[in-house]
Design a protein around this motif. Structure first.
Motif, PDB file in Angstrom:
ATOM      1  N   MET A   1       0.780  -1.391  -0.076  1.00 34.31           N
ATOM      2  CA  MET A   1       0.168  -0.007   0.090  1.00 34.31           C
ATOM      3  C   MET A   1       0.867   1.306   0.005  1.00 34.31           C
ATOM      4  O   MET A   1       1.756   1.280   0.675  1.00 34.31           O
ATOM      5  N   LYS A   3       2.238   5.086   0.639  1.00 34.46           N
ATOM      6  CA  LYS A   3       2.201   5.812   1.843  1.00 34.46           C
ATOM      7  C   LYS A   3       0.848   6.799   1.853  1.00 34.46           C
ATOM      8  O   LYS A   3       0.259   6.981   2.886  1.00 34.46           O
ATOM      9  N   GLN A   5      -1.952   5.881   0.828  1.00 35.57           N
ATOM     10  CA  GLN A   5      -3.014   5.238   0.978  1.00 35.57           C
ATOM     11  C   GLN A   5      -3.026   4.980   2.448  1.00 35.57           C
ATOM     12  O   GLN A   5      -4.113   4.670   3.138  1.00 35.57           O
ATOM     13  N   GLU A   6      -1.801   4.817   3.005  1.00 33.55           N
ATOM     14  CA  GLU A   6      -1.648   4.594   4.308  1.00 33.55           C
ATOM     15  C   GLU A   6      -2.095   5.458   5.263  1.00 33.55           C
ATOM     16  O   GLU A   6      -2.750   5.358   6.270  1.00 33.55           O
ATOM     17  N   THR A   7      -1.734   6.768   4.843  1.00 39.43           N
ATOM     18  CA  THR A   7      -2.021   8.038   5.697  1.00 39.43           C
ATOM     19  C   THR A   7      -3.991   7.968   5.474  1.00 39.43           C
ATOM     20  O   THR A   7      -4.464   8.179   6.542  1.00 39.43           O
ATOM     21  N   LEU A   9      -5.756   5.663   5.415  1.00 40.16           N
ATOM     22  CA  LEU A   9      -6.312   4.645   6.016  1.00 40.16           C
ATOM     23  C   LEU A   9      -6.304   4.948   7.457  1.00 40.16           C
ATOM     24  O   LEU A   9      -7.276   4.553   8.301  1.00 40.16           O
ATOM     25  N   THR A  34      -4.617  -6.988   2.093  1.00 38.55           N
ATOM     26  CA  THR A  34      -3.699  -5.976   2.432  1.00 38.55           C
ATOM     27  C   THR A  34      -3.926  -5.086   3.266  1.00 38.55           C
ATOM     28  O   THR A  34      -3.090  -4.543   4.122  1.00 38.55           O
ATOM     29  N   THR A  38      -1.609  -4.330   6.517  1.00 38.20           N
ATOM     30  CA  THR A  38      -1.024  -3.003   6.826  1.00 38.20           C
ATOM     31  C   THR A  38      -1.566  -2.528   8.336  1.00 38.20           C
ATOM     32  O   THR A  38      -0.462  -1.973   8.670  1.00 38.20           O
ATOM     33  N   ARG A  41       0.838  -4.147  10.698  1.00 41.47           N
ATOM     34  CA  ARG A  41       2.082  -3.840  10.631  1.00 41.47           C
ATOM     35  C   ARG A  41       2.064  -2.434  11.375  1.00 41.47           C
ATOM     36  O   ARG A  41       3.020  -2.183  12.295  1.00 41.47           O
ATOM     37  N   LEU A  42       0.981  -1.676  11.186  1.00 39.13           N
ATOM     38  CA  LEU A  42       1.035  -0.259  11.886  1.00 39.13           C
ATOM     39  C   LEU A  42       0.795  -0.523  13.477  1.00 39.13           C
ATOM     40  O   LEU A  42       1.358   0.304  14.201  1.00 39.13           O
TER      41      LEU A  42
END
Ligand code: PLP
Lengths: 165, 399
Positions: A1, A3, A5-7, A9, A34, A38, A41-42
């Motif tokens: 994913m 960065k 997209q991560e933000t 999320l 995914t 993610t 992991r976060l």
């Protein structure tokens, strides 16, 4: 994913920590696996620390709570600055938040307790007696209007017509 | 006693008798009687106008700004619009001569048509599209000619379709991207191809770019920013959608000076000027509203993904719309026509969507689902639509 997209999320989770991963995946246009990975992991990386509810305790009658913000002036210590004293203060369970501030005082200590006396006792017995603490000013919170971006009170009504061009 | 359009009422003009009331009204009347109805039928943001904008408007009232402004709008606002158009879309318009502040994009569309077309002219209208274009063209005495877009091109306009629709009487074309109801967006390269045809046939362009800020996958291209197009383009935009200001009734139009002068004549006699309070609010929106717009766009973005992915999963096939806040799924899987689908969905599951045929040719077989609604409601709506589609689909929906 990515960065970006991560933000996204994280922003969504910040608004709704209980959101279904299936829904979240659709919102992000990613596959669910995914998204699950993610999030895991976060969590492992302590980017996501916990999932909390925002509660209006005023509506829960028996649960009266008092909260205070205490402005604290301290003497910074050589080598460690404010971190050492901050570290001591944050360990008290009464302390719900602690910030280093710019301006006329140094640390802002948020304290929550069952009674006003309890909070007062914490300030006089525990906080002001720390060596590094020079002075304290205690402000009791009278009413919560907005907290973490959420307005306490009635929802704004949807005033739109049900169907429009 | 109410008159239907078919009976002739001699008190009314032929022009007004020749147009029908918007098909949306019927749905509004049906839906507004239903309790617990979840509406995906709303064509406006679910946000309230940003607070700083509301505040600026109140301040202007406190300070006594209650008189008319210049016909074309507060010069300060026109200057802010000019800067905004330059920063956001890289097009330059002179505030004194090339910009008019209007009562919504709605008025701007009307002005553009009335200032440039004559009876007998044909105006091409990309369809499906916003409901007001064709009636306004008819009221001006000209003939609207649909130029169809369809799902095979994700509702983008193609040069071939445009060529086919052009005749000797074609005078102008209304472009509307990002589109209501299809959500279609055209890239710069795709617009250039269309621009070539427009140039060849010497058409004027009314480009309704009210959803410009709501373009999710690529930056919006203003039609007038395309080479050689500025002098033939009337660019229409406004505050309704981007800044969540629909009820303020404020838009603007940018065009070459000969055209703004003509439009200003109509505007000054029919409207005098746009509401003063709204203009003060709009000025603040341009000064400080950028961050709020970003937040709203971000929120539409994830809701778009959610609804489109969900609709496809349910078996209502839907392209990923690049802009605006509408999904436009095909309801072919149910075997119903769009009117029936929308009516049944409303009566059986209490979800309001708008039948695609309301938006002109090419809309049939589709429904417009606005996702400018809270995530909770969207989720419930998706559950209800899923139940409905399952019940009404004979063969299993594609997985
Ligand atoms: C494509 C399009 N143009 C114009 C308008 C009208 O906007 P305004 O509120 O600025 O009159 C709308 C509103 O739904 C729209 O969808």
């Amino acid at each position: 994913m990515s960065k970006e997209q991560e933000t996204r999320l994280l922003r969504i989770l910040e608004q709704n920590g209980r959101i279904d991963t299936e829904v979240l995946a659709k919102m992000l246009d990613e596959d669910e696996e995914t998204v699950i990975q993610t999030i895991k992991r976060l969590e492992d990386e302590h980017v996501i620390l916990s999932y909390a509810a925002v509660i209006n305790w005023n509506k829960v009658e028996q649960e009266s709570q008092v909260a205070a913000m205490i402005d604290v002036k301290v003497t910074p210590q050589r080598g460690v600055g404010f971190d050492e004293v901050a570290n001591r203060i944050q360990r008290f369970p009464e302390v719900s938040a602690l910030y280093l501030m710019s301006g006329t005082y140094d640390l802002s200590v948020m304290v929550e307790g069952q009674t006003m006396e309890g909070v007062a006792r914490f300030v006089s017995d525990k906080l002001s007696t720390l060596d590094a603490v020079l002075s304290t000013t205690t402000h009791f919170r009278l009413k919560k209007y907005k907290h973490d971006g959420i307005v306490f009170g009635e929802d704004e009504k949807d005033r739109r017509m049900v169907v429009s061009p | 006693m109410s008159m239907t359009a078919k009976q002739t009422n001699h008190r009314l003009s032929k022009a007004v008798t020749s147009i029908e009331p918007s098909g949306i009204r019927k749905f509004f009347e049906l839906a507004s009687t239903m309790e617990d109805c979840i509406s995906l039928g709303v064509g406006e943001p679910d946000f309230v106008t940003p607070w700083s904008v509301r505040e600026a408007c109140m301040t202007s009232l406190e300070q006594g700004y209650t008189a008319y402004t210049a016909n074309a709008g507060l010069l300060e606002l026109r200057m802010a619009i000019s800067d905004y158009m330059e920063d956001a879309f890289d097009v330059t318009y002179r505030p004194e001569e090339e910009i008019i502040v209007t009562v919504g994009a709605s008025e701007a569309i009307d002005l553009a048509v009335r200032a440039t077309v004559d009876p007998g002219d044909e105006v091409l209208v990309v369809t499906p599209s916003f409901v007001s274009y064709s009636p306004l063209i008819t009221l001006a005495g000209a003939t609207p000619v649909p130029v169809l877009t369809d799902s095979s091109t994700n509702f983008k306009l193609t040069a071939e379709r445009l060529e086919e629709a052009i005749t000797e009487r074609s005078r102008a074309i209304i472009l509307s991207f990002p589109n209501n109801p299809t959500g279609a967006v055209m890239t710069k390269a795709e617009l250039e191809v269309v621009a070539h045809v427009i140039q060849k046939h010497d058409l004027l362009v009314f480009s309704d770019e009210i959803y410009a800020e709501l373009s999710y996958d690529e930056p919006h291209t203003a039609f007038s920013s395309i080479k050689d197009m500025k002098d033939r383009t009337i660019l229409i935009n406004g505050f309704s959608k981007a800044f969540a200001m629909t009820g303020w009734r404020l838009g603007f139009v940018c065009a070459p000076n000969d055209i703004t002068e003509a439009m200003l004549k109509i505007h000054q006699y029919s409207l005098m000027c746009a509401p003063t309070q709204a203009q003060h609010g709009a000025l603040e929106a341009l000064r400080s509203g950028g961050d709020e717009v970003k937040k709203m766009v971000e929120s539409y973005y994830s809701r778009r993904n959610y609804i489109v992915n969900s609709l496809n999963e349910i078996g209502l096939s839907c392209h990923m719309p690049g802009g605006s806040f509408y999904a436009f799924p095909s309801i072919e899987a149910t075997g119903m026509d769009d009117q029936t689908f929308a009516e049944k969905l409303l009566l059986e599951e209490k979800v309001a969507v708008v039948p695609g045929s309301v938006f002109g040719e090419g809309g049939e077989g589709h429904v417009r689902c606005s996702y400018a609604t809270g995530m909770k409601q969207l989720q419930t709506a998706v559950e209800r639509i899923e139940r409905f589609v399952k019940r009404h689909t004979k063969t299993n929906p594609p997985s």
